[in-house]
Design a protein around this motif. Structure first.
Motif, PDB file in Angstrom:
ATOM      1  N   ALA A 128      37.163  15.565  43.801  1.00  0.00           N
ATOM      2  CA  ALA A 128      36.163  14.519  44.071  1.00  0.00           C
ATOM      3  C   ALA A 128      35.230  14.982  45.191  1.00  0.00           C
ATOM      4  O   ALA A 128      35.707  15.346  46.270  1.00  0.00           O
ATOM      5  N   GLN A 147      32.478  20.423  36.910  1.00  0.00           N
ATOM      6  CA  GLN A 147      32.312  19.227  36.093  1.00  0.00           C
ATOM      7  C   GLN A 147      30.950  19.280  35.415  1.00  0.00           C
ATOM      8  O   GLN A 147      29.946  19.619  36.031  1.00  0.00           O
ATOM      9  N   VAL A 195      35.170   5.409  39.156  1.00  0.00           N
ATOM     10  CA  VAL A 195      35.853   6.703  39.193  1.00  0.00           C
ATOM     11  C   VAL A 195      37.211   6.478  39.843  1.00  0.00           C
ATOM     12  O   VAL A 195      37.287   5.907  40.936  1.00  0.00           O
ATOM     13  N   ARG A 216      42.106  18.237  36.788  1.00  0.00           N
ATOM     14  CA  ARG A 216      41.234  17.200  37.346  1.00  0.00           C
ATOM     15  C   ARG A 216      40.258  17.791  38.345  1.00  0.00           C
ATOM     16  O   ARG A 216      40.630  18.639  39.153  1.00  0.00           O
ATOM     17  N   ARG A 261      37.119   8.181  34.549  1.00  0.00           N
ATOM     18  CA  ARG A 261      35.788   7.590  34.785  1.00  0.00           C
ATOM     19  C   ARG A 261      35.585   6.486  33.768  1.00  0.00           C
ATOM     20  O   ARG A 261      36.060   6.568  32.639  1.00  0.00           O
ATOM     21  N   ILE A 280      40.373   8.123  41.605  1.00  0.00           N
ATOM     22  CA  ILE A 280      40.720   9.349  42.322  1.00  0.00           C
ATOM     23  C   ILE A 280      42.200   9.293  42.684  1.00  0.00           C
ATOM     24  O   ILE A 280      42.674   8.296  43.243  1.00  0.00           O
ATOM     25  N   TYR A 300      28.271  11.979  41.709  1.00  0.00           N
ATOM     26  CA  TYR A 300      29.319  11.429  40.860  1.00  0.00           C
ATOM     27  C   TYR A 300      28.795  10.916  39.516  1.00  0.00           C
ATOM     28  O   TYR A 300      29.523  10.893  38.527  1.00  0.00           O
ATOM     29  N   ARG A 332      41.636  14.067  43.552  1.00  0.00           N
ATOM     30  CA  ARG A 332      41.038  14.585  42.328  1.00  0.00           C
ATOM     31  C   ARG A 332      40.703  13.446  41.366  1.00  0.00           C
ATOM     32  O   ARG A 332      41.391  12.420  41.354  1.00  0.00           O
ATOM     33  N   ILE A 333      39.671  13.665  40.575  1.00  0.00           N
ATOM     34  CA  ILE A 333      39.182  12.612  39.675  1.00  0.00           C
ATOM     35  C   ILE A 333      40.093  12.518  38.460  1.00  0.00           C
ATOM     36  O   ILE A 333      40.230  13.472  37.695  1.00  0.00           O
TER      37      ILE A 333
END
Lengths: 585, 192
Positions: B35, A46, B140, B32, B151, B142, B130, B147-148
């Motif tokens: 997290a 990311q 966020v 994704r 946002r 999840i 984050y 998985r994210i």
């Protein structure tokens, strides 16, 4: 044509800036997954990028060159955060992070006939950059490995023990401060016991994202090592013990390897304990005590070679109690500190602090005057706050009262005799319908023991309200404080400060904001763009998706003191244009 | 054309490149991110871990007691939690107040009658992973696989409608969110 430095020069492009751009461009790829069967197989990457371009303008003119804006210059800042995340089926996790900052100045020198007429310097003589008026800093890097029962952090870590009185080094980007401890941190959970150990040297962020980057100087690092043990589940009680040692780097040590701090004598030792009782008598209790030992004379503002120096002591006690009778919530806090701020002797000039005691004040309206009480070496007092929730939580009014006795009259203090501070505040929050609003109003008085010194007084208000408009909704944010000085010996004038904004959100993606600041505070060293005291600005914000925002700002805002997380910092004003871009990939 | 102007043009070129790539990247984020792990204690000192919430849709919300927009957003999160918790939805609220303000958090939670878990990130260890710029509030989402999915920075009245639509899409097992805006995007990898 190959993209060489010579080719760039022929194109008339600055090699430094383009080189930096090239450095940044490859990282703008989309989020991706690492392929493989190793420890990072399936891990994801990311990236967050924050880019800002600022055109600084001023009304200053160089004598003889009144027709040219040669004091204006352009600043460009870019911050990239990268994060590799992996989580395993058994609950373990691995995170690797980096932060790289880049800053460059343009049009920051004016040379006429070979003679330098004006210069805005990005770096002072202690920092060298191969890019000239640009700097790239590898600010942060960390690896965190977590498992059920603990976590190991290598690289840049943050640490906070108890209520932050002994150690409180953390990210405080609200006021553009980000100092970490570069070294190792480990947390081990064994049943109801938590062991935390941290050791390393401080790593102060060099590049500011929100403030002008001028005369960046070399960071002198400081050694910090601490240990804390928490025991949970002793019936309703939790117990904590901690100790922290510090060795601070001197300016003369700037070029020494930071690890030498470990071989030098300690400057300070702080040890403390806290007890927390949950729900005893219907009340949540917390009490903490910390002892400070200053082992070197420089910690108490004495010469390093002071003969026969005996270690001096300081102490802090903090306690809180919260109760929840019916629809009310009552929070009572109290503190007493003696010579605790000395722990920040070596770092406060750099704009950050290694430890802070709870201020017990309303930080949104702290001024140059009340900042002295925040950083006092001899103060005690308390605060009571009562919230009442009459309905379902949509409307919550509150009353708060702070009373402090500040006996410190050194350094930052404007008063010559001790003072008693009283500060009642009231306010409310309203949510739930189409209209959302909150407001706070208060009156603070600093009464000096010497009646001839009078009292400093301040009345303040801040609030905001959001209402539906024909298209989208409107938001009005107001903040004002009127300050009247007592006799402070140097005769500052009373002042009024305001920070207001009107925001129109026609859609979820767009926002148009009009800003208006006012200040006739002589301690604020900026001038307004609309008049001497009046500042105006407009900003257009666009968020095309939830990961991206673009903001264009034109105008000016005032300088002023701003406090967050127990730290206060004088932030400069700004006049000019600004383009800011933020995205997570 | 002056050298300064060329430098400035280069900077704008740089900004433009980033903007274009970001817009492209924002829409193309099909994979994704995992997290990062969370292990924090709540206001009653109970340990809360993100790993224990796997299989649920988690709304991770970063806030602070001094943050005005956060105060306005929290009641909407409570409403969302009340309505959807039985479908496998949980709000994990992370107070980023530093250590010296820790005593203020539980009274605020009580006053606002929040019933979802509220954990304390006193040393900013989690927020720095984050939300490295510590923008508040910051949300966020999840997915059930940890998985994210989305946002959101800041809070403006009405944002809760969009966030709720995204939560409901994740709860119903839809691969893409209403905010993704591209019906051709592939669903995230299943079964991971």
């Amino acid at each position: 044509m190959p993209l060489t430095a010579a080719a760039l020069r022929r194109l008339g492009l600055p090699t430094g800036a383009v080189a930096l751009s090239m450095l940044c461009l490859p990282v703008t790829a989309s989020a991706s997954e690492l392929i493989g069967t190793g420890a990072l197989g399936g891990a994801t990457v990311q990236l967050t990028d924050d880019f800002e371009l600022r055109y600084h303008t001023t009304d200053r003119r160089l004598p003889g060159f009144e027709d040219r804006r040669i004091h204006d210059y352009v600043e460009q800042v870019n911050r990239i955060n990268g994060l590799i995340s992996q989580r395993y089926d058994d609950g373990r996790s691995l995170t690797i992070g980096v932060q790289v900052d880049e800053v460059a100045l343009f049009s920051n020198r004016y040379i006429l006939d070979g003679e330098l007429q004006r210069s805005v310097d990005l770096l002072d003589t202690s920092v060298a950059s191969p890019f000239g008026d640009a700097l790239v800093v590898f600010e942060k890097a960390f690896l965190r490995y977590g498992w059920r029962g603990g976590e190991l952090g290598l690289g840049d870590n943050y640490g906070s023990f108890g209520r932050g009185i002994a150690l409180n080094i953390k990210k405080n980007t609200d006021i553009d401060i980000d100092t970490s401890v570069r070294g190792a941190k480990i947390l081990v959970r064994a049943g109801d016991l938590d062991f935390t150990a941290i050791s390393g040297v401080s790593n102060r962020q060099q590049v500011s994202q929100d403030q002008p980057n001028l005369a960046i100087f070399k960071d002198v690092s400081h050694m910090v090592s601490g240990l804390r043990v928490d025991r949970y589940g002793l019936g309703p009680a939790n117990l904590g013990l901690h100790g922290v040692v510090y060795r601070f780097g001197r300016a003369a040590d700037a070029d020494l390897d930071p690890t030498y701090r470990y071989a030098e004598g300690l400057d300070a030792v702080v040890s403390g304990a806290n007890l927390e009782l949950l729900g005893v008598g219907g009340i949540d209790w917390y009490v903490e005590g910390d002892m400070f030992g200053y082992l070197s004379p420089e910690m108490v503002a004495l010469p390093a070679d002071e003969p026969d120096y005996q270690a001096e002591l300081g102490h802090a006690v903090y306690a809180s109690a919260s109760a929840y009778p019916g629809r009310a919530v009552v929070l009572v806090e109290a503190k007493h500190t003696q010579d605790t701020e000395r722990i920040n002797t070596f770092v406060s000039a750099d704009g950050w602090e290694v430890a802070t005691v709870p201020t017990l004040d309303y930080e949104r309206v702290i001024t140059e005057d009340s900042a002295a009480a925040v950083n006092s070496n001899d103060i005690y007092g308390g605060r009571v706050r009562i919230d009442y929730t009459p309905g379902d939580g949509g409307f919550i009014p509150y009353l708060a009262f702070t009373g402090l006795r500040d006996s410190d009259v050194d350094v930052l203090h404007f008063n010559r005799s001790p003072e008693t501070i009283v500060h009642p505040i009231g306010g409310f929050q309203l949510t739930g319908g189409d209209i959302v609003s909150q407001a706070n109003v208060g009156y603070r008085m600093d009464m000096r023991d010497d009646a001839a010194e009078g009292a400093d007084r301040m009345v303040h208000f801040d609030g905001d309200i959001s209402v539906p408009s024909g298209v989208g909704h409107l938001e009005l944010l107001l903040q004002a404080k009127q300050f009247w000085w007592g006799d402070n010996g140097i005769g500052q004038e009373d002042f009024l400060e305001m920070e207001n904004a009107l925001v129109w959100h026609p859609t979820d993606q767009w926002a148009l904001t009009l800003y208006q600041d006012w200040s006739n505070n002589p301690l604020v060293n900026t001038e307004g763009n609309l008049s001497e005291d009046l500042y105006g600005a407009v900003e257009l914000a666009w968020e095309p998706n939830s990961n991206t925002s673009l903001r264009a700002f034109y105008g000016a805002y005032k300088a002023g003191i701003r406090c967050s997380g127990g730290q206060c910092r004088s932030l400069p004003g700004f006049e000019g244009a600004r383009l800011a871009f933020n995205s997570t990939f | 054309m002056t050298r300064s102007f060329r430098r400035l043009a280069t900077a704008f070129l740089f900004a433009g490149s980033l903007t274009g790539l970001a817009l492209y990247g924002g829409d193309a984020a099909a994979a994704r991110e995992v997290a990062p792990g969370i292990e924090l204690r709540d206001t009653d000192n109970q340990l809360v871990t993100l790993a224990d919430l796997k299989g649920k849709v988690v709304l991770l919300n970063f806030w602070a007691t001094w943050c005005g927009p956060c105060m306005l957003e929290l009641p909407h999160l409570q409403k969302m939690y009340d309505d959807l918790k039985d479908q496998g939805f949980v709000v994990l609220s992370v107070s980023t107040d530093d250590a010296r303000d820790a005593s203020k958090v539980k009274p605020l939670v009580k006053a606002k009658r929040l019933t979802f878990p509220v954990v304390l990130d006193k040393d900013t260890a989690v927020v720095s992973q984050y939300n490295p710029n510590k923008i508040l509030p910051y949300t966020v989402l999840i997915d059930r696989e940890g998985r994210i999915a989305a946002r959101h920075q800041g809070y403006n009245p009405g944002d809760e409608v969009n966030i709720r639509a995204e939560v409901e899409a994740l709860l119903s097992g839809e691969g893409e969110l209403p905010s993704d805006g591209d019906p051709d995007l592939p669903a995230p990898p299943a079964g991971e």
